[in-house]
Design an enzyme around this catalytic site. Structure first.
Site, short mmCIF file in Angstrom:
data_model
loop_
_atom_site.label_atom_id
_atom_site.label_comp_id
_atom_site.label_asym_id
_atom_site.label_seq_id
_atom_site.Cartn_x
_atom_site.Cartn_y
_atom_site.Cartn_z
N SER A 1 0.92 -1.23 0.04
CA SER A 1 0.22 -0.47 -0.25
C SER A 1 0.61 1.29 0.21
CB SER A 1 -0.92 -0.47 0.82
OG SER A 1 -1.43 1.63 1.50
N TYR B 1 -1.66 -1.78 10.85
CA TYR B 1 -1.77 -1.94 9.25
C TYR B 1 -0.99 -1.65 8.14
CZ TYR B 1 -4.34 -1.22 4.68
OH TYR B 1 -3.98 -1.47 3.35
N LYS C 1 2.36 -3.72 6.51
CA LYS C 1 2.74 -3.75 4.53
C LYS C 1 4.02 -3.31 4.48
CE LYS C 1 -1.66 -4.42 3.37
NZ LYS C 1 -2.05 -5.85 2.74
C1 UD1 Z 1 -6.57 4.11 3.65
C2 UD1 Z 1 -5.79 3.68 4.53
C3 UD1 Z 1 -4.60 2.98 3.48
C4 UD1 Z 1 -5.42 2.28 2.39
C5 UD1 Z 1 -6.94 2.61 2.03
C6 UD1 Z 1 -7.45 1.76 1.27
C7 UD1 Z 1 -4.06 4.94 5.64
C8 UD1 Z 1 -3.63 6.23 6.21
N1 UD1 Z 1 -4.83 4.70 5.06
O1 UD1 Z 1 -6.41 5.21 2.20
O2 UD1 Z 1 -3.34 2.22 4.14
O3 UD1 Z 1 -4.79 1.40 1.69
O4 UD1 Z 1 -7.15 3.34 2.73
O5 UD1 Z 1 -8.65 2.24 0.55
O6 UD1 Z 1 -3.65 3.89 6.85
N2 UD1 Z 1 -12.85 10.97 4.13
C9 UD1 Z 1 -13.73 11.93 4.21
N3 UD1 Z 1 -15.03 11.45 4.74
C10 UD1 Z 1 -14.98 9.41 4.54
C11 UD1 Z 1 -13.73 8.94 4.60
C12 UD1 Z 1 -12.39 9.62 3.85
O7 UD1 Z 1 -13.69 12.66 4.22
O8 UD1 Z 1 -16.16 9.55 5.29
C13 UD1 Z 1 -11.30 11.61 3.11
C14 UD1 Z 1 -10.14 10.89 3.82
O9 UD1 Z 1 -10.07 12.12 4.94
C15 UD1 Z 1 -9.10 11.15 2.50
C16 UD1 Z 1 -9.88 10.33 1.47
O10 UD1 Z 1 -11.16 10.44 1.91
O11 UD1 Z 1 -8.54 11.77 2.36
C17 UD1 Z 1 -9.53 8.81 1.61
O12 UD1 Z 1 -9.97 8.33 2.65
P1 UD1 Z 1 -10.01 6.83 2.21
O13 UD1 Z 1 -11.02 5.81 1.51
O14 UD1 Z 1 -10.18 6.09 4.16
O15 UD1 Z 1 -8.43 6.47 1.89
P2 UD1 Z 1 -6.68 6.56 2.85
O16 UD1 Z 1 -7.29 7.07 3.98
O17 UD1 Z 1 -6.12 7.01 1.75
#
Ligand code: UD1
Length: 341
Positions: free
Chosen positions: A127, A152, A156
């Site tokens: 990842s 987690y 990785k």
């Molecule tokens: C996370 C994990 C990554 C993993 C991936 C799987 C970390 C830090 N991140 O990535 O390792 O491979 O998930 O898909 O370990 N967001 C919102 N509202 C929400 C959910 C998310 O605003 O309800 C935003 C988050 O703040 C972020 C973006 O959307 O900026 C993407 O979030 P998310 O889909 O959870 O993925 P990551 O955190 O990038």
């Protein structure tokens, strides 16, 4: 004769899409899954899409070495793609021992069984989390890894190192780690897709569940980041494109095209997209209004990360093809399929 690929975690979100693409490319696939985080929806979808009712399926836990060796005794495995792992970042902070035990032991067992059975090609699903908050963007495979912010993420990094060291020591094992950015979307058939248990942690399933009415309101975590619109930047990679990268990597291994015995590739689009842009694109392409609000930042989120994909483009001959709009339309079609709408 067709080569056989073992897909551990093959009934899950990424594993099911990879199984479809492997079969389309002429590989035989053996699926192993302990069904701890999925049901048979996606495996049944895979059978429908491929028209194959005979895909060998082992309901086993890769943490159980006896089960893994039995599988290797019964099947001639040319390559393994290892997905079987826990993946909820927040849960890993609360239950670190569970995460380290599961994610490390299952991979150790796969490698041990591969070694005992005369070697194998091993693809590990890593990842972009290994890069943490990178100083230089986009990140290349040479960008230094930083300590992960969650157990987690640590698993990785650790599994990458375990693979690298094993390849160094065991001549008959070759390895590739693919570092995924943010996989999203679903198969164009809408027969397989992401099936989060409980409240989704990831952005796109939360968006689609809000749009279908399962969740009341999406929270955008922070709009005061140092980016153009104040929301975080990510590299959202379409799940089918991601699956095709696995086929390219497996072919590189089984066809003896690797330049080193252990290789790493970023798998992303190379394009940063903000949370706000993604939400806007979802509304536009699906012609609907999403209920969302700006909420405080989520602890542990990096401001921005996206991939330099030059290496994968040149060495794997692979490139992300679907547009983010197509991908978001597929995610919405999948959510409606689940709801029977
Ligand atoms: C996370 C994990 C990554 C993993 C991936 C799987 C970390 C830090 N991140 O990535 O390792 O491979 O998930 O898909 O370990 N967001 C919102 N509202 C929400 C959910 C998310 O605003 O309800 C935003 C988050 O703040 C972020 C973006 O959307 O900026 C993407 O979030 P998310 O889909 O959870 O993925 P990551 O955190 O990038």
């Amino acid at each position: 004769m067709a080569k056989t690929v073992l897909v551990s975690g093959g009934a899950g979100y990424i594993g099911s899409h990879v199984t479809v693409e492997l079969i389309a490319a002429g590989y035989d696939v053996v699926v192993a899954d302990n069904m701890s985080n999925c049901d048979l929806t996606c495996f049944n979808g895979v059978k429908k899409i491929t028209g194959r009712d005979d895909i060998p399926f082992y309901e086993i836990d890769c943490c159980d070495y006896a089960s893994v060796t039995r599988l290797f005794d019964e099947q001639k495995i040319d390559a393994v793609i290892h997905f079987a792992a826990f993946k909820a970042v927040g849960e890993s902070v609360a239950e670190p021992l569970m995460y380290y035990r599961n994610n490390l032991v299952s991979f150790l067992n796969i490698l041990e069984a591969a070694k005992v059975h005369g070697g194998c090609n091993v693809l590990f699903s890593s990842s972009a989390t290994v890069y943490g908050e990178a100083e230089q963007l986009p990140v290349t495979e040479q960008t230094p890894r930083l300590p992960a912010t969650s157990p987690y993420g640590n698993t990785k990094t650790m599994c990458e190192d375990i693979l690298r060291d094993t390849v160094r020591a065991v001549e008959s094992i070759k390895g590739i780690a693919l570092r995924y950015f943010n996989p999203i979307g679903a198969h164009p058939s809408a027969l397989i897709g992401e099936l989060p248990r409980g409240v989704p942690n990831n952005l796109v399933p939360f968006i689609t569940q809000t749009a279908i009415g399962k969740r009341e309101c999406l929270s955008i975590f922070g709009n005061d980041y140092p980016t153009e619109d104040g929301t975080c930047l990510r590299d959202y990679i379409d799940i089918v494109d991601l699956a095709k990268a696995h086929v390219a990597a497996v072919s590189r291994m089984v066809d003896g095209k690797m330049k080193e015995n252990y290789e790493i590739f970023n798998v992303g689009t190379g394009r940063p997209v903000s949370v706000q842009e993604l939400v806007d694109a979802f509304e536009k392409v699906n012609d609907l209004k999403l209920n969302y609000r700006i909420a405080p930042r989520r602890p542990g989120d990096v401001v921005a990360i996206w991939a330099d994909t030059t290496l994968a483009n040149e060495e794997l001959g692979w490139k992300a093809e679907r547009t983010v709009e197509e991908t978001l339309a597929s995610a919405w079609a999948w959510e409606r399929h689940l709801a029977g709408k």
